[in-house]
Design an enzyme around this catalytic site. Structure first.
Site, short mmCIF file in Angstrom:
data_model
loop_
_atom_site.label_atom_id
_atom_site.label_comp_id
_atom_site.label_asym_id
_atom_site.label_seq_id
_atom_site.Cartn_x
_atom_site.Cartn_y
_atom_site.Cartn_z
N ARG A 104 -13.11 -14.14 -1.11
CA ARG A 104 -12.28 -14.80 -0.08
C ARG A 104 -13.11 -15.59 0.93
O ARG A 104 -12.57 -16.48 1.59
CB ARG A 104 -11.38 -13.78 0.62
CG ARG A 104 -10.26 -13.32 -0.29
CD ARG A 104 -9.26 -12.39 0.36
NE ARG A 104 -8.18 -12.12 -0.59
CZ ARG A 104 -7.37 -11.06 -0.54
NH1 ARG A 104 -7.52 -10.17 0.43
NH2 ARG A 104 -6.41 -10.91 -1.44
N SER B 137 0.84 -1.21 0.00
CA SER B 137 0.00 0.00 0.00
C SER B 137 0.87 1.25 0.00
O SER B 137 0.60 2.21 -0.74
CB SER B 137 -0.88 0.03 1.25
OG SER B 137 -1.83 -0.99 1.19
N LYS C 221 -12.68 -9.04 -3.07
CA LYS C 221 -11.23 -8.87 -3.14
C LYS C 221 -10.71 -9.59 -4.40
O LYS C 221 -11.48 -9.85 -5.31
CB LYS C 221 -10.58 -9.42 -1.87
CG LYS C 221 -10.95 -8.63 -0.62
CD LYS C 221 -10.40 -7.21 -0.70
CE LYS C 221 -10.79 -6.36 0.48
NZ LYS C 221 -10.45 -4.95 0.29
N GLY D 27 -6.07 -3.81 -7.64
CA GLY D 27 -7.17 -2.91 -7.32
C GLY D 27 -6.66 -1.56 -6.82
O GLY D 27 -7.25 -0.51 -7.09
N ARG E 273 1.47 4.34 -3.01
CA ARG E 273 1.24 5.76 -2.71
C ARG E 273 2.51 6.57 -2.92
O ARG E 273 2.47 7.70 -3.41
CB ARG E 273 0.74 5.89 -1.27
CG ARG E 273 -0.70 5.39 -1.12
CD ARG E 273 -0.99 4.96 0.30
NE ARG E 273 -2.39 4.66 0.54
CZ ARG E 273 -3.01 3.52 0.21
NH1 ARG E 273 -2.34 2.56 -0.41
NH2 ARG E 273 -4.30 3.34 0.48
N ASP F 15 -7.02 -7.47 4.91
CA ASP F 15 -6.25 -8.34 4.02
C ASP F 15 -5.70 -9.57 4.74
O ASP F 15 -5.14 -10.46 4.10
CB ASP F 15 -5.07 -7.56 3.41
CG ASP F 15 -5.55 -6.58 2.35
OD1 ASP F 15 -6.69 -6.74 1.86
OD2 ASP F 15 -4.79 -5.65 2.03
N SER G 73 -13.38 1.86 3.01
CA SER G 73 -12.38 1.43 2.03
C SER G 73 -11.28 2.48 1.89
O SER G 73 -11.56 3.62 1.53
CB SER G 73 -13.06 1.20 0.68
OG SER G 73 -12.11 1.28 -0.36
C1 S3P Z 1 -5.70 -1.17 0.09
C2 S3P Z 1 -6.94 -1.13 0.69
C3 S3P Z 1 -7.76 -2.32 0.92
C4 S3P Z 1 -6.95 -3.60 0.80
C5 S3P Z 1 -6.05 -3.58 -0.40
C6 S3P Z 1 -5.07 -2.43 -0.33
C7 S3P Z 1 -4.96 0.08 -0.10
O1 S3P Z 1 -8.80 -2.36 -0.04
O2 S3P Z 1 -7.80 -4.71 0.75
O3 S3P Z 1 -5.32 -4.80 -0.49
O4 S3P Z 1 -3.74 0.04 -0.35
O5 S3P Z 1 -5.59 1.14 0.01
P1 S3P Z 1 -10.21 -1.62 0.19
O6 S3P Z 1 -9.96 -0.18 0.25
O7 S3P Z 1 -11.04 -2.00 -0.98
O8 S3P Z 1 -10.74 -2.17 1.48
#
Ligand code: S3P
Length: 439
Positions: A351, A27, A347, A99, A31, A320, A172
């Protein structure tokens, strides 16, 4: 991304011992790439995760004219092009399985007025994008998805976005971050209310890049920015990757490991609370702050686990880690109940379905529910499990081998490289008897 099928073979038994170095936080790596790309000047990133997901973000930014100078696989300089320096990519941006790349870049590119199409692999093409399309449109973005609000996404340049006041329907971090990145480009302040805390890496990093951002309980307000100040970012080891080894060490007799330099941001580390509530012996040593994020060396020792009702407020901040936690529940004494986790259905795989099927295959009694499941702890048999191409399902069941009576084979494991390049070698070195077959 690879089309090859990778099957993990895990021999039963063994223990985990020694220092286990897991790669950089996924994550935070995403960023850092994105904010450094639109900053003025050069940012040096260290501890970067060179996984398929973060490389998808990097490739996308490179195709919009951002230059990178790699010093090693985990260290690079990002040559920021400024908030308005991204160029239209000539071809669709392929986000693979990621995602986070998709949803965060959707906000950034809608704000920056980049003309582009976003596509991904079969799993990503199924995931819901309406949650970002709708509020971005409310801000004035020209963005559309398929009829059922999935990829491909089309973004066209639009007039300057307006600031938004938005009550998020889900906790989220991807949605929140998408809107914060779009908010950088808006004509006024944006305020988001989240229903519950979710990981706050974007908020912390925006502040580090000089953005005016204010957080009051579950409301986050961001002022539009004229520029971002290039900043060096030191990225901690990924707690989501560490979670597999935590569970492995807890369930394997004779285990004692140290996971050095792992991020323990409180909006991310509920896996530690949950495993401790289950009886896990987990100690945090040398707690410190690195790059604006709290970090520790985590010691984990074999423990007698018992089932618990997982507190609902911890679900979004351990989201996660449920594949790993549910493997722990599979061998814990008694019943573990998980509820309020319907997000697990959308996800990289469903899951809830994938974990129930896998645990059932290993002889564990599970009752899946719409928003979670109930697991009656027992003893893992061996068996063949389908990971559904989901990295976290694959790694969770690999750890189950440590407490199993027979060999576990796990199908469709190539995507482990999306978040954890080198998983097999690191796991083997720590004591897991794992090999891979490619076909
Ligand atoms: C993430 C947020 C989460 C997580 C994903 C990484 C992120 O998803 O499941 O693996 O880096 O912001 P959601 O925002 O859909 O919960």
């Amino acid at each position: 991304m690879t089309d090859a099928n990778v099957i993990f073979h895990v021999e039963p038994g063994g223990s985990l011992r020694g220092m286990v170095h897991v790669p950089g936080d996924k994550s935070i790596s995403h960023r850092a790439l994105m904010l450094a790309a639109i900053a003025d000047g050069d940012s040096h990133l260290s501890g970067f995760l060179p996984g398929e997901d973060t490389l998808a973000t990097q490739r996308a930014l490179a195709s919009m004219s951002v230059a990178f100078e790699p010093a090693s696989a985990t260290e690079l300089v990002v040559k920021g092009v400024g908030m308005h320096g991204l160029k239209n990519p000539g071809t669709p941006l392929d986000m693979g399985n990621s995602g986070t790349s998709t949803r965060l870049l959707a906000g950034l590119l809608a704000g920056a007025g980049v003309d582009c199409e976003i596509i991904g692999d079969a799993s990503l093409m199924r995931r819901p994008m309406g949650r970002v399309i709708e509020p971005l449109r409310e801000m004035g973005a020209d963005i559309s998805g398929s009829e059922d609000q999935t990829l491909p996404l089309h973004i066209r340049p639009s007039a300057r976005l307006s600031g938004i006041r938005y009550r998020m329907p889900v906790a989220s971090a991807q949605l929140k971050s998408c809107l914060l990145l779009a908010g950088l480009y808006a004509d006024g302040k944006s305020c988001l209310q989240q229903p519950a805390p979710s990981r706050d890496h974007t908020e912390r990093m925006l502040a580090a890049f000089g953005v005016d951002i204010h957080i009051n309980n579950n409301e986050i307000c961001i002022e539009p920015a004229a520029r971002l100040r290039a900043t060096d970012v030191s990225i901690p080891a990924d707690i989501s990757s560490a979670a597999f080894f935590m569970v492995g060490a807890l369930i394997a007799p004779g285990s004692d490991i140290i996971l050095p330099g792992v991020g323990i941001n409180p909006t991310r580390s509920a896996v530690i609370d949950i495993l401790r509530q289950m009886g896990g012996r987990i100690t945090l040593n040398s707690e410190r702050s690195e790059g604006g994020e709290p970090v520790a060396d985590i010691r984990v020792e074999t423990s007698d686990l018992h089932g618990i009702d997982i507190p609902r407020h911890l679900v979004p901040i351990a989201i996660d880690e449920f594949p790993a936690i549910l493997v722990a529940a599979g061998v814990a004494d008694g019943v573990t109940r998980l509820g309020g986790a319907e997000e697990l259905r959308v996800k990289e795989s469903d899951r809830i379905a994938a974990m129930s099927a896998g645990l059932d295959r290993l002889g564990i009694q599970v009752e899946p529910r719409a928003d979670g499941m109930q697991v009656q702890g027992g003893i893992f048999s061996g068996g063949r499990i389908d990971s559904h191409g989901d990295h976290r399902i694959a790694m969770a069941f690999a750890m189950a081998g440590l407490a199993a009576k027979g060999r576990i084979q796990i199908e469709d494991c190539a995507n482990v490289a999306t978040s954890f390049p080198g998983f097999m070698d690191i796991a083997r070195q720590a004591g897991l008897q794992i090999s891979a077959e490619r076909s």
